[in-house]
Design an enzyme around this catalytic site. Structure first.
Site, PDB file in Angstrom:
ATOM      1  N   HIS A 170      13.469  -9.418  -1.938  1.00 55.01           N
ATOM      2  CA  HIS A 170      14.509 -10.186  -3.051  1.00 55.01           C
ATOM      3  C   HIS A 170      15.485 -11.054  -2.414  1.00 55.01           C
ATOM      4  O   HIS A 170      16.479 -10.566  -1.825  1.00 55.01           O
ATOM      5  CB  HIS A 170      15.204  -8.984  -3.793  1.00 55.01           C
ATOM      6  CG  HIS A 170      14.319  -7.806  -4.501  1.00 55.01           C
ATOM      7  ND1 HIS A 170      14.847  -6.615  -4.566  1.00 55.01           N
ATOM      8  CD2 HIS A 170      13.115  -8.001  -4.911  1.00 55.01           C
ATOM      9  CE1 HIS A 170      13.833  -5.876  -5.059  1.00 55.01           C
ATOM     10  NE2 HIS A 170      12.683  -6.841  -5.194  1.00 55.01           N
ATOM     11  N   GLU A 173      19.230 -11.131  -2.105  1.00 56.92           N
ATOM     12  CA  GLU A 173      19.826  -9.921  -1.158  1.00 56.92           C
ATOM     13  C   GLU A 173      20.112 -10.565   0.101  1.00 56.92           C
ATOM     14  O   GLU A 173      19.620  -9.906   1.153  1.00 56.92           O
ATOM     15  CB  GLU A 173      18.943  -8.861  -1.461  1.00 56.92           C
ATOM     16  CG  GLU A 173      19.169  -8.400  -2.981  1.00 56.92           C
ATOM     17  CD  GLU A 173      18.090  -7.167  -3.074  1.00 56.92           C
ATOM     18  OE1 GLU A 173      17.412  -6.558  -2.042  1.00 56.92           O
ATOM     19  OE2 GLU A 173      17.848  -6.905  -4.122  1.00 56.92           O
ATOM     20  N   HIS A 263      17.391  -4.278   2.054  1.00 53.37           N
ATOM     21  CA  HIS A 263      17.799  -4.772   0.570  1.00 53.37           C
ATOM     22  C   HIS A 263      19.198  -4.862   0.306  1.00 53.37           C
ATOM     23  O   HIS A 263      20.266  -4.312   1.305  1.00 53.37           O
ATOM     24  CB  HIS A 263      17.303  -3.949  -0.570  1.00 53.37           C
ATOM     25  CG  HIS A 263      15.715  -4.175  -0.720  1.00 53.37           C
ATOM     26  ND1 HIS A 263      15.095  -4.661  -1.474  1.00 53.37           N
ATOM     27  CD2 HIS A 263      14.642  -3.678   0.086  1.00 53.37           C
ATOM     28  CE1 HIS A 263      13.833  -4.780  -1.516  1.00 53.37           C
ATOM     29  NE2 HIS A 263      13.557  -4.099  -0.494  1.00 53.37           N
ATOM     30  N   GLU A 339      19.878   0.013   1.513  1.00 56.34           N
ATOM     31  CA  GLU A 339      20.604  -0.730   0.569  1.00 56.34           C
ATOM     32  C   GLU A 339      21.891  -0.811   1.070  1.00 56.34           C
ATOM     33  O   GLU A 339      22.682  -0.052   1.338  1.00 56.34           O
ATOM     34  CB  GLU A 339      20.456   0.065  -0.849  1.00 56.34           C
ATOM     35  CG  GLU A 339      18.996   0.107  -1.416  1.00 56.34           C
ATOM     36  CD  GLU A 339      18.559  -1.099  -2.156  1.00 56.34           C
ATOM     37  OE1 GLU A 339      19.345  -2.185  -2.200  1.00 56.34           O
ATOM     38  OE2 GLU A 339      17.560  -0.912  -2.827  1.00 56.34           O
TER      39      GLU A 339
END
Length: 384
Positions: A170, A173, A263, A339
């Site tokens: 992504h 990010e 991420h 994350e």
């Protein structure tokens, strides 16, 4: 009197649409959609002519964002030199995101998170390749012809564990590529005992930017075809997800003993991992490795925690289109999505910079400790 306010985003990763900018205290903008996609959230633009003025910037379509919960308790970042990024007063009110800031210089940049430019990406690839322990491998091209580059880092020519780390599926990010930069700096530190030991026992296969097209376009989630790469791992195609296809082909050549997919999370204000509970092959050995990894990471980094995260999948219900789940199931290995927050880390807040590139780099360096622990554990050696 003609307003001196000028807003622009015609640069690498830039993304904004101006509705009105006639007065500094009434600047109205919209966040454009990702390329060929309904997703929107990433913004990055330059404001000129506001020095000494109270600039109020309203994002009028903030409620249409992919993750509107991400705006709660969020503070945008700003920079004068695009090197040091700091947080500025930001509110989410009546479906609008509102930045209120008095710039100290005539030119200031605002962004969703500190950008990681394509030029910096290329510089990082060149810097990494200058080290004796690193070689670059061209895996293929994106739909728009940009290189998909792999860094192979090791000091051994013999049998070794294969550690795969990918980032920025992504593209918005950006903290993910800052994380990789910090990991590489630690890995190349010849005086660090953990790095030396790992390079003697492992081969690191690192893809710093899985989605260079999306990064250049200023997308949050998708590539230039409008495809979310992290939903393509079960059936990637050369037409729509060549990035995933290229990485899977190389994985088939090398094998995978550990996998990390880096991420950023829009809503949760913490660092956490999401593993493979729920994939059909998940067993006691995989669970033991996950527990060991998380316990060690908590022990070495106050920025990491395990109490907040995603709800674990029920057995057999994991989404195998997602990279972590597909790799864990395919290679029966430790496989994590890591994350990081777009907001601040609520467990160790910093009012000035929030979660930042510097902190992402430190977390990237510190992850070598849990990797080492798992590599040295009997769980990893079962299949030798």
């Amino acid at each position: 009197m003609t307003s001196r306010i000028k807003i622009s985003s015609a640069f690498d990763g830039g993304n904004i649409s101006v509705i009105e900018a006639s007065e500094p205290d009434n600047i109205r903008v919209k966040i454009p959609n990702d390329t060929n996609s309904k997703f929107l959230q990433w913004f990055y633009f330059r404001l000129q002519g506001g020095m000494g003025e109270q600039c109020v910037i309203q994002f009028e379509n903030a409620s249409d964002a992919a993750y509107p919960d991400g705006w709660m308790d969020y503070q945008a970042v700003a920079s004068y030199d695009r090197e040091y990024w700091f947080r500025v007063p930001t509110e989410y009110v009546d479906g609008k995101l509102v930045i209120s800031h008095q710039p100290e210089q005539d030119s200031v940049y605002y962004a969703y998170f500190a950008p990681y430019s394509y030029e910096r990406h290329l510089d990082m690839i060149s810097w990494a390749a200058s080290h004796d322990d690193c070689i670059t491998d061209h895996l293929g091209e994106t739909a728009e012809g940009r290189d998909i580059t792999l860094l192979e880092v090791s000091q051994t020519q013999g049998l070794a564990k294969n550690i795969w780390i990918i980032a920025r599926q992504h593209p918005g990010e950006t903290m993910a590529e800052w994380f990789v930069e910090g990991l590489l700096e630690r890995l190349f530190d010849e005086s660090h005992p953990v790095s030396r030991s790992l390079l003697n026992q492992c081969r690191f296969y690192i893809v710093p930017n899985m989605n260079p097209d999306g990064a250049v376009h200023g997308n949050l989630r998708v590539n230039s075809k409008g495809v979310n790469l992290n939903r393509e791992w079960k059936n990637p195609t050369q037409e729509f997800s060549p990035e995933v296809l290229a990485v899977q082909k190389k994985m088939a050549e090398t094998g995978v003993d550990m996998f990390l997919d880096i991420h950023g999370d829009e809503a949760l204000p913490v660092n956490f991992v999401d593993g493979c509970q729920g994939v059909p092959s998940f067993d006691a050995r995989m669970e033991a490795m996950e527990t060991l990894f998380k316990d060690m990471f908590v022990a070495v980094s106050p920025d990491f925690q395990t109490k907040i995260g995603y709800t674990p999948d029920q057995f057999g219900e994991a989404n195998l289109t997602v990279a972590t789940k597909w790799v864990g199931e395919t290679y029966n290995c430790l496989s994590f999505t890591l994350e990081m927050p777009f907001k601040d880390n609520q467990n160790l807040p910093d009012e000035i910079v929030g979660w930042s590139p510097e902190r992402a780099k430190i977390l990237g360096a510190d992850i070598l400790y849990p990797i080492y622990q798992v590599i040295m554990s009997p769980h990893m050696k079962v299949d030798d």
